[in-house]
Every structure is written in structure tokens, then in C-alpha cells.
Design a protein around this motif. Structure first.
Motif, PDB file in Angstrom:
ATOM      1  N   ASP A  74     -18.105  -4.250  33.720  1.00 17.46           N
ATOM      2  CA  ASP A  74     -18.150  -5.563  33.087  1.00 17.46           C
ATOM      3  C   ASP A  74     -19.622  -5.994  33.017  1.00 17.46           C
ATOM      4  O   ASP A  74     -20.406  -5.647  33.906  1.00 17.46           O
ATOM      5  CB  ASP A  74     -17.430  -6.619  33.947  1.00 17.46           C
ATOM      6  CG  ASP A  74     -15.900  -6.536  33.898  1.00 17.46           C
ATOM      7  OD1 ASP A  74     -15.362  -5.496  33.481  1.00 17.46           O
ATOM      8  OD2 ASP A  74     -15.257  -7.525  34.296  1.00 17.46           O
ATOM      9  N   GLY A  75     -20.003  -6.774  32.010  1.00 17.47           N
ATOM     10  CA  GLY A  75     -21.325  -7.392  31.981  1.00 17.47           C
ATOM     11  C   GLY A  75     -21.306  -8.626  32.879  1.00 17.47           C
ATOM     12  O   GLY A  75     -22.067  -8.748  33.834  1.00 17.47           O
ATOM     13  N   VAL A 132     -23.166 -11.523  37.229  1.00 18.70           N
ATOM     14  CA  VAL A 132     -23.663 -10.600  36.209  1.00 18.70           C
ATOM     15  C   VAL A 132     -23.946  -9.243  36.862  1.00 18.70           C
ATOM     16  O   VAL A 132     -24.518  -9.172  37.952  1.00 18.70           O
ATOM     17  CB  VAL A 132     -24.947 -11.194  35.572  1.00 18.70           C
ATOM     18  CG1 VAL A 132     -25.654 -10.181  34.705  1.00 18.70           C
ATOM     19  CG2 VAL A 132     -24.590 -12.449  34.767  1.00 18.70           C
ATOM     20  N   ALA A 133     -23.546  -8.165  36.194  1.00 20.29           N
ATOM     21  CA  ALA A 133     -23.752  -6.816  36.741  1.00 20.29           C
ATOM     22  C   ALA A 133     -25.248  -6.499  36.839  1.00 20.29           C
ATOM     23  O   ALA A 133     -26.023  -6.953  35.996  1.00 20.29           O
ATOM     24  CB  ALA A 133     -23.061  -5.790  35.844  1.00 20.29           C
ATOM     25  N   PRO A 134     -25.646  -5.715  37.847  1.00 22.66           N
ATOM     26  CA  PRO A 134     -27.068  -5.334  37.987  1.00 22.66           C
ATOM     27  C   PRO A 134     -27.422  -4.238  36.984  1.00 22.66           C
ATOM     28  O   PRO A 134     -27.688  -3.092  37.358  1.00 22.66           O
ATOM     29  CB  PRO A 134     -27.138  -4.824  39.438  1.00 22.66           C
ATOM     30  CG  PRO A 134     -25.763  -4.313  39.731  1.00 22.66           C
ATOM     31  CD  PRO A 134     -24.805  -5.155  38.924  1.00 22.66           C
ATOM     32  N   VAL A 140     -20.996  -0.990  28.676  1.00 24.09           N
ATOM     33  CA  VAL A 140     -20.842  -2.323  29.257  1.00 24.09           C
ATOM     34  C   VAL A 140     -19.837  -3.126  28.435  1.00 24.09           C
ATOM     35  O   VAL A 140     -19.954  -3.216  27.212  1.00 24.09           O
ATOM     36  CB  VAL A 140     -22.202  -3.053  29.308  1.00 24.09           C
ATOM     37  CG1 VAL A 140     -22.023  -4.506  29.737  1.00 24.09           C
ATOM     38  CG2 VAL A 140     -23.151  -2.336  30.255  1.00 24.09           C
ATOM     39  N   ASP A 141     -18.849  -3.676  29.120  1.00 22.07           N
ATOM     40  CA  ASP A 141     -17.860  -4.558  28.500  1.00 22.07           C
ATOM     41  C   ASP A 141     -18.338  -5.999  28.729  1.00 22.07           C
ATOM     42  O   ASP A 141     -18.262  -6.507  29.842  1.00 22.07           O
ATOM     43  CB  ASP A 141     -16.500  -4.303  29.161  1.00 22.07           C
ATOM     44  CG  ASP A 141     -15.430  -5.302  28.721  1.00 22.07           C
ATOM     45  OD1 ASP A 141     -15.755  -6.273  28.014  1.00 22.07           O
ATOM     46  OD2 ASP A 141     -14.268  -5.099  29.122  1.00 22.07           O
ATOM     47  N   ASP A 142     -18.844  -6.616  27.673  1.00 20.18           N
ATOM     48  CA  ASP A 142     -19.444  -7.951  27.826  1.00 20.18           C
ATOM     49  C   ASP A 142     -18.529  -9.047  27.274  1.00 20.18           C
ATOM     50  O   ASP A 142     -18.985  -9.992  26.615  1.00 20.18           O
ATOM     51  CB  ASP A 142     -20.817  -7.978  27.140  1.00 20.18           C
ATOM     52  CG  ASP A 142     -21.744  -9.010  27.777  1.00 20.18           C
ATOM     53  OD1 ASP A 142     -21.486  -9.426  28.929  1.00 20.18           O
ATOM     54  OD2 ASP A 142     -22.725  -9.403  27.129  1.00 20.18           O
ATOM     55  N   ALA A 143     -17.256  -8.933  27.581  1.00 18.30           N
ATOM     56  CA  ALA A 143     -16.248  -9.872  27.083  1.00 18.30           C
ATOM     57  C   ALA A 143     -16.609 -11.330  27.384  1.00 18.30           C
ATOM     58  O   ALA A 143     -16.319 -12.221  26.589  1.00 18.30           O
ATOM     59  CB  ALA A 143     -14.881  -9.542  27.674  1.00 18.30           C
ATOM     60  N   HIS A 144     -17.234 -11.577  28.540  1.00 19.03           N
ATOM     61  CA  HIS A 144     -17.519 -12.967  28.931  1.00 19.03           C
ATOM     62  C   HIS A 144     -18.984 -13.359  28.755  1.00 19.03           C
ATOM     63  O   HIS A 144     -19.359 -14.485  29.052  1.00 19.03           O
ATOM     64  CB  HIS A 144     -17.091 -13.203  30.382  1.00 19.03           C
ATOM     65  CG  HIS A 144     -15.630 -13.019  30.588  1.00 19.03           C
ATOM     66  ND1 HIS A 144     -14.700 -13.994  30.305  1.00 19.03           N
ATOM     67  CD2 HIS A 144     -14.923 -11.942  31.005  1.00 19.03           C
ATOM     68  CE1 HIS A 144     -13.491 -13.547  30.558  1.00 19.03           C
ATOM     69  NE2 HIS A 144     -13.598 -12.295  30.980  1.00 19.03           N
TER      70      HIS A 144
END
Ligand SMILES: *Cc1c(COP(=O)(O)O)cnc(C)c1O
Length: 408
Positions: free
Chosen positions: A179-180, A188-190, A207-211
């Protein structure tokens, strides 16, 4: 006639077990699912603090008008999958706008984010390969890793050292999924360190940046824009269109041939009906609006700051999140459900999140903020949360969200 239930599949006892554990879920019939207010069946108005409509676009009249006009012109359905006869110029135009918005060569539409993730993982990894995932990833990414048939392991939340160690000894092609913005924690992912680790070990990072997409970064470019990363660091980007963009659907963006390979191989792309072209028309308008109206991002970010400062002053156990996802950590499922119900009585809809969506001991209220909210509603919400968690006689229990060990 009594139902013939094979042994071990008795739904009654399975449901009773869920009930006993406080894990039964209930749908709420909500007439207007998004925007700042909604009306319950029964006529009572409550303020919705659990929608993912971060920019307030799902109730934007200009988009609804565009949607209605497109439906009159193009009809309600696409009639077929993209590779048969369902690929309309409206889909194509949306893909081009998404590629441009994300700074990628190409984007491919999927009907949902769930399907985008399944399609991506299964197209790019299989038997003999390795898929590595953050253990707090969204369920669709975790399911995707399992379904791919690759060797699948999860690493402790945000632990790049553990990821690197696993990459070192991973056989086959290596795919890393994250996830992003983590959907239940809001952190938030590093990504800079993750992308460096992937580069060192020749692993592909998606990266899944849905949010994050639409919400974070000056132009809404998402977690990657926030962190100053591009295609060189993160080759594959998944975005969803039903959250900040207020519509429906999802996409994967990346380098031309990589996207062509997904088109050829992703079964969740090939074997499903294309989204209605009118949805694609409305979504394209939504993406353009999100890009052109930075005030929506600034407004939701200001409300996040307001919520955090008031909640912190009130002693509520918040997580370390600067995004519109703001968990209030309560521990046990019963505490989260009771607080959610008490909030509803006070006119606020806030979801209680329990296992298996989050690790045991980290049940929570998940507050999400939107540009459509008013300052006074945020202030009242904090007061109502305080009343709701103390109404039960005990101060809020604090349980840290996140990793409870490496279970890869
Ligand atoms: C919501 C979500 C999805 C699923 O997207 P849908 O379009 O709702 O299927 C995928 N990944 C993450 C991180 C999400 O939050």
C-alpha cells in the motif's frame, strides 16, 4: 425438508462463532453514501466520517451532470469485455488522462481495485517466483499474492530490513507489493528505502496508492509525489477511482510494455465486463477536477490538522497518521463497536474496524476526513468520540496498531 449440510460447513455454527467473538458484521442501509451528510433509513441525519470520498467529489454536481449526459448518449453498459467489444473511446481517453496524471507511459483500466491487484500479481508472478508484501497490506493485495501461486511471504509492517533479508534469499522473479497509504492506519509506506532494496535485489516494486492518489502531493499525484519518487523508483502504480475521485473503477500505470503484458495476461482484465463508458466519462472529468482544484487537498489536510490537534488535546489515542485516515485505537472489538454505536446516537457515522481487517488487539474507530466536512462538524465529532469512549465507564484503552511479529 432440512437443509443437507456437509459436515463442517454448517453456517449456523460458523455464524454463532463469529457472533461470540464480537466479529459479526452488519450492513447499514445508507441512502447517500458520500458527501458530508447522509440520511439514515428512519429519517435521521448523521454526518458521515467513514467514507473514502476524501475530496468531496462523489457528490459534485458538475460530475453528476456529466455522468447523466454521458449515460443518455452512451447508454448504461459497455456490453462486453475490453478485448471483445467493450473498449470504448471513453475508456481509452480515461486511460490517457490517467497515464498523464501519474507521469507514466500507459495506464490500463480495471473494473475495481481488487481486480487490478489480482490481475497484476497473477500476470507478473507465478510458480517458482516470490511475492513479498507488507503484512498490513490491503486484503486484495494479500489475496493477490496467494492467488498468484508464487512463494508468498509477508514482512513486518514497514520493516525494510526484513524485506531486504527476504529479498536476498528469494528464488525466481521477485515482486514486492505495498500500500502507499495503509488503509486502516493511514501511515505512509517507507517507499524510498523499499525502492532502494528492490533495486539492489532486482525485484519489481508495485505500489497500490488507493488512499494517496488525488489526496497527497501538490497536484494530487499521491504518495509518490509526496515522497518525490517516479517511475524509476516505483515501476508499477495501482490507483482506484472510487475513493478520492468519487467514481468507480481502478487502473495500473507503468511502462508501455509492462502494461501491454498486463493487457495480454491479467485474467481479471480479460474475463470481465468493461466498466460502463458513461462511468469512464464521469471519471475522466473527476480526475481533471481533482487535478485542477488544489483547494480540495488543502481543505482536507487542514481538517486533518484540526482533528488531530483537538483529539490529542482531548487525550484520544490516535495513530501516527498525517493523512485523512485517522484511527482512534480502542483495543477490543466490543469497545470499538460500542463506541461506533454511541457515536451514531450522537449523529456521527464512524466505522468500527475489527479483526481480521486489523490485527487482534487493535480494533479501532476509523475516522476519515473529507474536503466536504465543515470545521464545526470535526469539532463536534471529537467531543462525541470523547463522550462515546468514556460513556462506557473506562478510559480509552490504548493498543498499538501494527506488526505483532513476522509471520511470513
Ligand atoms: C479500497 C482499496 C482497494 C480496492 O479497490 P476497489 O476499487 O474498492 O475494489 C485496493 N487497495 C486498497 C489499498 C484499497 O484501500
Amino acid at each position: 425438508m432440512p437443509p443437507a449440510t456437509p459436515p463442517g460447513t454448517d453456517p449456523g455454527s460458523a455464524l454463532a462463532a463469529l457472533g461470540a467473538a464480537g466479529l459479526l458484521r452488519h450492513r447499514r442501509v445508507v441512502r447517500t453514501a458520500v458527501g458530508d451528510r447522509l440520511e439514515q433509513v428512519g429519517g435521521r441525519e448523521v454526518v458521515n466520517f467513514c467514507s473514502n470520498d476524501y475530496l468531496g467529489l462523489a457528490r459534485e454536481p458538475r460530475l453528476a451532470e456529466r455522468f447523466a449526459r454521458a449515460a443518455r448518449e452512451l447508454g448504461t453498459g459497455s456490453g462486453a469485455s475490453h478485448l471483445v467489444s467493450g473498449h470504448h473511446p471513453a475508456h481509452h481517453a480515461l486511460e490517457e488522462v490517467l497515464a498523464d496524471y501519474t507521469g507514466r507511459e500507459r495506464a490500463l483500466l480495471f473494473s475495481t481495485g481488487y481486480m487490478a491487484n489480482l490481475g497484476l500479481a497473477c500476470a507478473l508472478a507465478g510458480r517458482g517466483d516470490t511475492v513479498l508484501e507488507d503484512r498490513l497490506n490491503h486484503a486484495s493485495l494479500l489475496d493477490a499474492g496467494l492467488l498468484s501461486g508464487a512463494r508468498f511471504a509477508r514482512f513486518p509492517h514497514a520493516d525494510v530490513g526484513a524485506l531486504s533479508r527476504r529479498l536476498e534469499r528469494a528464488p525466481g522473479r521477485k515482486l514486492v507489493l505495498t500500500d502507499g497509504v495503509f488503509s486502516m492506519d493511514g501511515d505512509v509506506a517507507p517507499l524510498p528505502a523499499m525502492s532502494a532494496a528492490c533495486a539492489r535485489h532486482a525485484a519489481l516494486l508495485a505500489v497500490d496508492d488507493a488512499h494517496g492518489l488525488g489526496v497527497l502531493g501538490p497536484t494530487g499525484g499521491g504518495t509518490l509525489e509526496l515522497l518525490g519518487l517516479g517511475p524509476a523508483e516505483v515501476p508499477l502504480l495501482v490507483g482506484t477511482l472510487g475513493k478520492a475521485f468519487g467514481c468507480f473503477g481502478a487502473f495500473v500505470a507503468g511502462e508501455r510494455d509492462m502494461i501491454e503484458l498486463l493487457l495480454q495476461r491479467a485474467r481479471t482484465y480479460i474475463y470481465t465486463t468493461a466498466m460502463p463508458p458513461a462511468v469512464a466519462v464521469a471519471t475522466r472529468a473527476a480526475v481533471e477536477l481533482a487535478r485542477a482544484e488544489p483547494w480540495r487537498r488543502e481543505r482536507v489536510q487542514a481538517l486533518v490538522g484540526r482533528f488531530r490537534s483537538r483529539a490529542t488535546d482531548a487525550g484520544l489515542p490516535l495513530a501516527d497518521s498525517q493523512t485523512p485516515i485517522q484511527p482512534v485505537l480502542l483495543g477490543e472489538p466490543a469497545a470499538a463497536v460500542a463506541a461506533s454505536e454511541a457515536l451514531l446516537e450522537r449523529g456521527f457515522l464512524v466505522a468500527a474496524i475489527r479483526p481480521p481487517t486489523v490485527p487482534r488487539g487493535s480494533s479501532r474507530l476509523r475516522v476519515t476526513l473529507s474536503a466536504a466536512h465543515e470545521e464545526h462538524e470535526v469539532d463536534r465529532l471529537v467531543e462525541a468520540i470523547v463522550e462515546s469512549v468514556t460513556a462506557r465507564g473506562a478510559p480509552p484503552g490504548h493498543a498499538p496498531a501494527g506488526s505483532d511479529g513476522d509471520d511470513g
